[in-house]
Motif scaffolding. Structure first.
Motif, PDB file in Angstrom:
ATOM      1  N   GLU A  89       0.841  -1.197   0.000  1.00  0.00           N
ATOM      2  CA  GLU A  89       0.000   0.000   0.000  1.00  0.00           C
ATOM      3  C   GLU A  89       0.875   1.245   0.000  1.00  0.00           C
ATOM      4  N   LEU A  90       0.493   2.225  -0.816  1.00  0.00           N
ATOM      5  CA  LEU A  90       1.225   3.487  -0.867  1.00  0.00           C
ATOM      6  C   LEU A  90       0.339   4.562  -1.466  1.00  0.00           C
ATOM      7  N   GLN A  91       0.833   5.794  -1.408  1.00  0.00           N
ATOM      8  CA  GLN A  91       0.175   6.917  -2.067  1.00  0.00           C
ATOM      9  C   GLN A  91       0.984   7.318  -3.295  1.00  0.00           C
ATOM     10  N   ILE A  92       0.268   7.656  -4.361  1.00  0.00           N
ATOM     11  CA  ILE A  92       0.901   8.094  -5.606  1.00  0.00           C
ATOM     12  C   ILE A  92       0.166   9.331  -6.111  1.00  0.00           C
ATOM     13  N   ARG A  93       0.950  10.303  -6.589  1.00  0.00           N
ATOM     14  CA  ARG A  93       0.368  11.414  -7.353  1.00  0.00           C
ATOM     15  C   ARG A  93       1.019  11.428  -8.727  1.00  0.00           C
ATOM     16  N   ALA A  94       0.197  11.578  -9.760  1.00  0.00           N
ATOM     17  CA  ALA A  94       0.678  11.584 -11.141  1.00  0.00           C
ATOM     18  C   ALA A  94       0.213  12.856 -11.838  1.00  0.00           C
ATOM     19  N   ARG A  95       1.159  13.546 -12.451  1.00  0.00           N
ATOM     20  CA  ARG A  95       0.849  14.721 -13.263  1.00  0.00           C
ATOM     21  C   ARG A  95       1.752  14.704 -14.489  1.00  0.00           C
ATOM     22  N   SER A  96       1.284  15.296 -15.565  1.00  0.00           N
ATOM     23  CA  SER A  96       2.104  15.285 -16.779  1.00  0.00           C
ATOM     24  C   SER A  96       1.845  16.521 -17.615  1.00  0.00           C
ATOM     25  N   GLN A  97       2.784  16.784 -18.511  1.00  0.00           N
ATOM     26  CA  GLN A  97       2.679  17.873 -19.479  1.00  0.00           C
ATOM     27  C   GLN A  97       2.937  17.299 -20.863  1.00  0.00           C
ATOM     28  N   GLY A  98       2.130  17.719 -21.825  1.00  0.00           N
ATOM     29  CA  GLY A  98       2.353  17.297 -23.201  1.00  0.00           C
ATOM     30  C   GLY A  98       1.846  15.914 -23.529  1.00  0.00           C
ATOM     31  N   THR A  99       1.136  15.272 -22.593  1.00  0.00           N
ATOM     32  CA  THR A  99       0.538  13.971 -22.886  1.00  0.00           C
ATOM     33  C   THR A  99      -0.843  14.169 -23.505  1.00  0.00           C
ATOM     34  N   VAL A 100      -1.316  13.154 -24.204  1.00  0.00           N
ATOM     35  CA  VAL A 100      -2.616  13.232 -24.871  1.00  0.00           C
ATOM     36  C   VAL A 100      -3.723  13.070 -23.828  1.00  0.00           C
ATOM     37  N   PRO A 101      -4.640  14.024 -23.710  1.00  0.00           N
ATOM     38  CA  PRO A 101      -5.723  13.897 -22.725  1.00  0.00           C
ATOM     39  C   PRO A 101      -6.520  12.611 -22.929  1.00  0.00           C
ATOM     40  N   GLY A 102      -6.798  11.933 -21.824  1.00  0.00           N
ATOM     41  CA  GLY A 102      -7.573  10.704 -21.890  1.00  0.00           C
ATOM     42  C   GLY A 102      -6.786   9.471 -22.284  1.00  0.00           C
ATOM     43  N   ASP A 103      -5.520   9.648 -22.657  1.00  0.00           N
ATOM     44  CA  ASP A 103      -4.684   8.507 -23.065  1.00  0.00           C
ATOM     45  C   ASP A 103      -3.722   8.181 -21.925  1.00  0.00           C
ATOM     46  N   LEU A 104      -4.147   7.284 -21.056  1.00  0.00           N
ATOM     47  CA  LEU A 104      -3.335   6.887 -19.905  1.00  0.00           C
ATOM     48  C   LEU A 104      -1.940   6.463 -20.322  1.00  0.00           C
ATOM     49  N   TYR A 105      -1.843   5.751 -21.440  1.00  0.00           N
ATOM     50  CA  TYR A 105      -0.594   5.079 -21.802  1.00  0.00           C
ATOM     51  C   TYR A 105       0.412   5.987 -22.503  1.00  0.00           C
ATOM     52  N   ASP A 106       0.060   7.273 -22.640  1.00  0.00           N
ATOM     53  CA  ASP A 106       0.984   8.233 -23.243  1.00  0.00           C
ATOM     54  C   ASP A 106       2.003   8.753 -22.238  1.00  0.00           C
ATOM     55  N   GLY A 107       1.816   8.408 -20.957  1.00  0.00           N
ATOM     56  CA  GLY A 107       2.760   8.816 -19.926  1.00  0.00           C
ATOM     57  C   GLY A 107       2.109   8.709 -18.565  1.00  0.00           C
ATOM     58  N   TYR A 108       2.670   7.869 -17.690  1.00  0.00           N
ATOM     59  CA  TYR A 108       2.018   7.619 -16.407  1.00  0.00           C
ATOM     60  C   TYR A 108       3.041   7.261 -15.338  1.00  0.00           C
ATOM     61  N   VAL A 109       2.539   7.195 -14.110  1.00  0.00           N
ATOM     62  CA  VAL A 109       3.339   6.870 -12.931  1.00  0.00           C
ATOM     63  C   VAL A 109       2.897   5.494 -12.453  1.00  0.00           C
ATOM     64  N   SER A 110       3.843   4.684 -11.968  1.00  0.00           N
ATOM     65  CA  SER A 110       3.494   3.290 -11.704  1.00  0.00           C
ATOM     66  C   SER A 110       3.971   2.788 -10.346  1.00  0.00           C
ATOM     67  N   LEU A 111       3.222   1.809  -9.848  1.00  0.00           N
ATOM     68  CA  LEU A 111       3.675   0.848  -8.844  1.00  0.00           C
ATOM     69  C   LEU A 111       3.668  -0.497  -9.536  1.00  0.00           C
ATOM     70  N   ASN A 112       4.807  -1.176  -9.554  1.00  0.00           N
ATOM     71  CA  ASN A 112       4.914  -2.489 -10.185  1.00  0.00           C
ATOM     72  C   ASN A 112       5.415  -3.490  -9.152  1.00  0.00           C
ATOM     73  N   LEU A 113       4.715  -4.599  -9.031  1.00  0.00           N
ATOM     74  CA  LEU A 113       5.161  -5.715  -8.201  1.00  0.00           C
ATOM     75  C   LEU A 113       5.588  -6.816  -9.155  1.00  0.00           C
ATOM     76  N   LEU A 114       6.883  -7.081  -9.208  1.00  0.00           N
ATOM     77  CA  LEU A 114       7.462  -7.924 -10.250  1.00  0.00           C
ATOM     78  C   LEU A 114       8.039  -9.198  -9.647  1.00  0.00           C
ATOM     79  N   ASP A 115       7.619 -10.334 -10.186  1.00  0.00           N
ATOM     80  CA  ASP A 115       8.162 -11.623  -9.761  1.00  0.00           C
ATOM     81  C   ASP A 115       9.041 -12.156 -10.889  1.00  0.00           C
ATOM     82  N   PHE A 116      10.342 -11.967 -10.758  1.00  0.00           N
ATOM     83  CA  PHE A 116      11.258 -12.359 -11.821  1.00  0.00           C
ATOM     84  C   PHE A 116      11.516 -13.864 -11.845  1.00  0.00           C
ATOM     85  N   SER A 117      10.915 -14.611 -10.912  1.00  0.00           N
ATOM     86  CA  SER A 117      11.024 -16.070 -10.973  1.00  0.00           C
ATOM     87  C   SER A 117       9.950 -16.682 -11.866  1.00  0.00           C
ATOM     88  N   THR A 118       8.904 -15.912 -12.173  1.00  0.00           N
ATOM     89  CA  THR A 118       7.800 -16.424 -12.994  1.00  0.00           C
ATOM     90  C   THR A 118       7.447 -15.520 -14.169  1.00  0.00           C
TER      91      THR A 118
END
Length: 242
Positions: A89-118
């Protein structure tokens, strides 16, 4: 029995390898592709991590290497209990400039939980006006994904807008290995429940990133066009219940 610990200590962020290290993957030629934006501004203040990154990094052949632009991995993995559950659990704030409105995948902030064994991953992505929960098994470079008689590689995104845009939101992911179940929460409300997870997670590397998710074209990467992404993260509270 319940155990809780905090993964933060962002004041050590420049001492790479102490609590956090730069993310990335080794390449077949022996080099290492590092998720580091050269002009990123990194600030640690009041225990929070702030990164402002003008996006420039691209990879024209490997999608996973093109997606993450600037990312930190936790040095220590979190072991998943055989019985019981683990939550992050954590808090995240995401803001951007020059990204396409409504297009999440044009630039975002992430929390990733990665299992490199699988090759498995559980994520939250947040942008100016949208967020997504993500459940995936991916062909990470150098990671041997176990064979499967079902779909071996997949990435299922679920987007929504029921959060506070451009403000801090609380994100939580809970995984129960015995029940093969993942639950995603935003601001204390369950937003997704994934059952019958086909892969048993063994351990999680915690990753905090600035990313895009734009499919490679025959001509290469199209993920960078002058946008800037600002990410802010609190320390991560890890709770293990056995």
């Amino acid at each position: 029995m319940e155990q809780e610990r905090i993964v933060g200590d962002f004041h050590t962020i420049l001492s790479e390898g102490e609590v956090w290290k730069m993310g990335g993957f080794p390449l077949p030629d022996g080099s290492f592709w590092e998720y580091r934006e050269p002009d990123a501004v990194v600030i640690v203040r009041n225990g929070m991590l702030y990164v402002r990154a003008p996006l420039s990094r691209q990879h024209n052949q490997v999608q996973i290497l093109d997606n993450a632009k600037h990312m930190y991995y936790s040095v220590e993995d979190v072991k998943v209990p055989e019985a019981g559950e683990v939550s992050f659990e954590l808090q995240i704030r995401a803001r951007s400039q020059g990204t396409v409105p409504g297009d999440l995948y044009d630039g975002y902030v992430s929390l990733n939980l990665l299992d490199f064994s699988t090759g498995a991953a559980l994520d939250f992505f947040a942008s100016n006006d949208k967020y997504a929960s993500v459940y995936a098994v991916l062909p990470f470079p150098g990671v041997e994904v176990p064979p499967s008689d079902k779909t071996r590689y997949f990435c299922i995104f679920k987007e929504d807008t029921n959060f506070k845009p451009r403000e801090f939101n609380t994100y939580k992911i809970t995984y129960n290995r015995a029940q093969d179940e993942v639950i995603f929460y935003v601001n204390g409300e369950e937003v997704r429940r994934q059952q019958q997870v086909p892969v048993k997670f063994n351990q999680f590397t915690i990753a905090l990133g600035i990313m895009t998710e734009k499919d490679l074209t025959p001509e290469g990467s199209v993920s960078v066009h002058g946008q800037t992404v600002i990410g802010e993260w609190s320390p991560v509270k890890v709770t293990i219940k056995e």
